[in-house]
Design an enzyme around this catalytic site. Structure first.
Site, PDB file in Angstrom:
ATOM      1  N   GLU A  40       1.451  13.740  54.036  1.00  0.00           N
ATOM      2  CA  GLU A  40       2.334  13.768  54.805  1.00  0.00           C
ATOM      3  C   GLU A  40       1.464  12.184  55.348  1.00  0.00           C
ATOM      4  O   GLU A  40       1.155  12.015  55.525  1.00  0.00           O
ATOM      5  CB  GLU A  40       2.500  14.643  55.824  1.00  0.00           C
ATOM      6  CG  GLU A  40       3.505  14.989  56.884  1.00  0.00           C
ATOM      7  CD  GLU A  40       3.080  15.857  57.815  1.00  0.00           C
ATOM      8  OE1 GLU A  40       4.440  16.108  58.639  1.00  0.00           O
ATOM      9  OE2 GLU A  40       2.501  16.592  57.835  1.00  0.00           O
ATOM     10  N   LYS A 113      11.593  18.138  55.954  1.00  0.00           N
ATOM     11  CA  LYS A 113      10.770  19.655  56.346  1.00  0.00           C
ATOM     12  C   LYS A 113      11.912  20.063  57.191  1.00  0.00           C
ATOM     13  O   LYS A 113      11.968  19.098  57.997  1.00  0.00           O
ATOM     14  CB  LYS A 113       9.625  17.995  57.215  1.00  0.00           C
ATOM     15  CG  LYS A 113       8.856  19.195  57.434  1.00  0.00           C
ATOM     16  CD  LYS A 113       7.679  18.430  58.930  1.00  0.00           C
ATOM     17  CE  LYS A 113       6.363  18.793  59.232  1.00  0.00           C
ATOM     18  NZ  LYS A 113       5.701  18.161  59.476  1.00  0.00           N
ATOM     19  N   CYS A 158       3.558  20.338  55.473  1.00  0.00           N
ATOM     20  CA  CYS A 158       2.145  20.501  56.505  1.00  0.00           C
ATOM     21  C   CYS A 158       3.126  20.898  57.515  1.00  0.00           C
ATOM     22  O   CYS A 158       3.044  22.565  56.790  1.00  0.00           O
ATOM     23  CB  CYS A 158       2.560  18.851  57.260  1.00  0.00           C
ATOM     24  SG  CYS A 158       0.759  19.168  58.657  1.00  0.00           S
TER      25      CYS A 158
END
Length: 271
Positions: A40, A113, A158
């Site tokens: 990321e 995301k 993440c």
């Protein structure tokens, strides 16, 4: 299929990060990897959250996307490009986008995301929603490996790791491999990183490939690192604690099939 998790300590300069990423991708390709995953924010860890806005690209064009497409084609790799800031709904927000490129240089998947990180203690404070707009859809893609196997690959980023329902969607879509490019803080990573990765592998009987930022960055942020590849039975196949590097492991489709046959838990779900 041999796969690589690329660990970086990204700086505030895109040219610096580009050159670091290219060298590590070359190392992965030279070692025989078919798939390489960048972390990321591989392209920049800015001094401020708002620094992402200046790097925002339109879908299909921009220096970061051009780099990823060119590197995939030049190296003959599948590259999951960590994340990059993609133009959002307004000038104050971007999407944190995970784009995947095939060896022909074509973008085969984009995932934005969904879960946005917020955390604060007496020393640290983060709130991604200040500049990032959340995505809405789970995304998978098909990766035909050189041995003729077809892998279904689920994408995440993440903080998504804390939300098992996303990975259940991937499992329901037939995912064999879950990708988790990340920039976990040292605080939260030390507490939960490996635990969560192994849990996602075990509960979905899937390989997990997690590429992380790992070290102290120019902006003072300390990321946890420990990029790793995890077997569907929960074993950590390979990992690197801190610093830039390439973490390699062989992903054995037959072993995955055997694990699912011996413990058909995915077939036993009732809700």
């Amino acid at each position: 299929m041999k796969a690589a998790a690329i660990q970086m300590v990204s700086a505030t300069s895109w040219p610096h990060n580009r050159d670091q990423a290219l060298g590590l991708l070359q190392e992965a390709a030279d070692a025989g990897a078919e798939l390489a995953v960048l972390p990321e924010y591989f392209c920049m860890m800015g001094q401020r959250d708002t620094d992402k806005l200046a790097l925002a690209e339109q879908p299909g064009r921009g220096p970061v996307q051009d780099f990823l497409a060119g590197a995939a084609q030049r190296l003959g790799l599948w590259i999951a490009g960590g994340t990059l800031p993609m133009a959002g709904p307004d000038a104050q927000h971007v999407y944190n986008s995970h784009c995947v490129y095939g060896p022909d240089g074509q973008c085969v998947a984009r995932y934005d995301k969904i879960h946005l990180f917020r955390y604060a203690n007496e020393r640290e404070s983060y709130d991604e929603s200040r500049v990032i707009t959340a995505g809405r859809e789970a995304v998978q893609f098909e990766l035909p490996s050189r041995d003729g196997q077809r892998w279904t690959v689920g994408l995440s980023v993440c903080y998504d790791l804390r939300f098992p329902e996303l990975y259940r969607q991937h499992a329901a879509a037939g995912a064999h491999l879950l990708l988790v490019p990340s920039a976990f803080t040292h605080t939260t990573g030390q507490a939960h990183w490996e635990l969560l990765l192994r849990a996602r592998a075990v509960e979905n009987l899937a390989f997990v490939l997690a590429a992380a930022q790992g070290g102290v960055h120019e902006n003072g942020r300390h990321t946890w690192g420990h990029s790793m590849l995890v077997h569907p039975w929960g074993q950590v196949l390979a990992q690197q604690e801190q610093g830039p590097g390439v973490v390699l492991a062989e992903l054995d489709f037959a072993a995955l099939t055997q694990a699912r046959a011996q413990l058909p838990a995915l077939q036993h779900r009732v809700c």
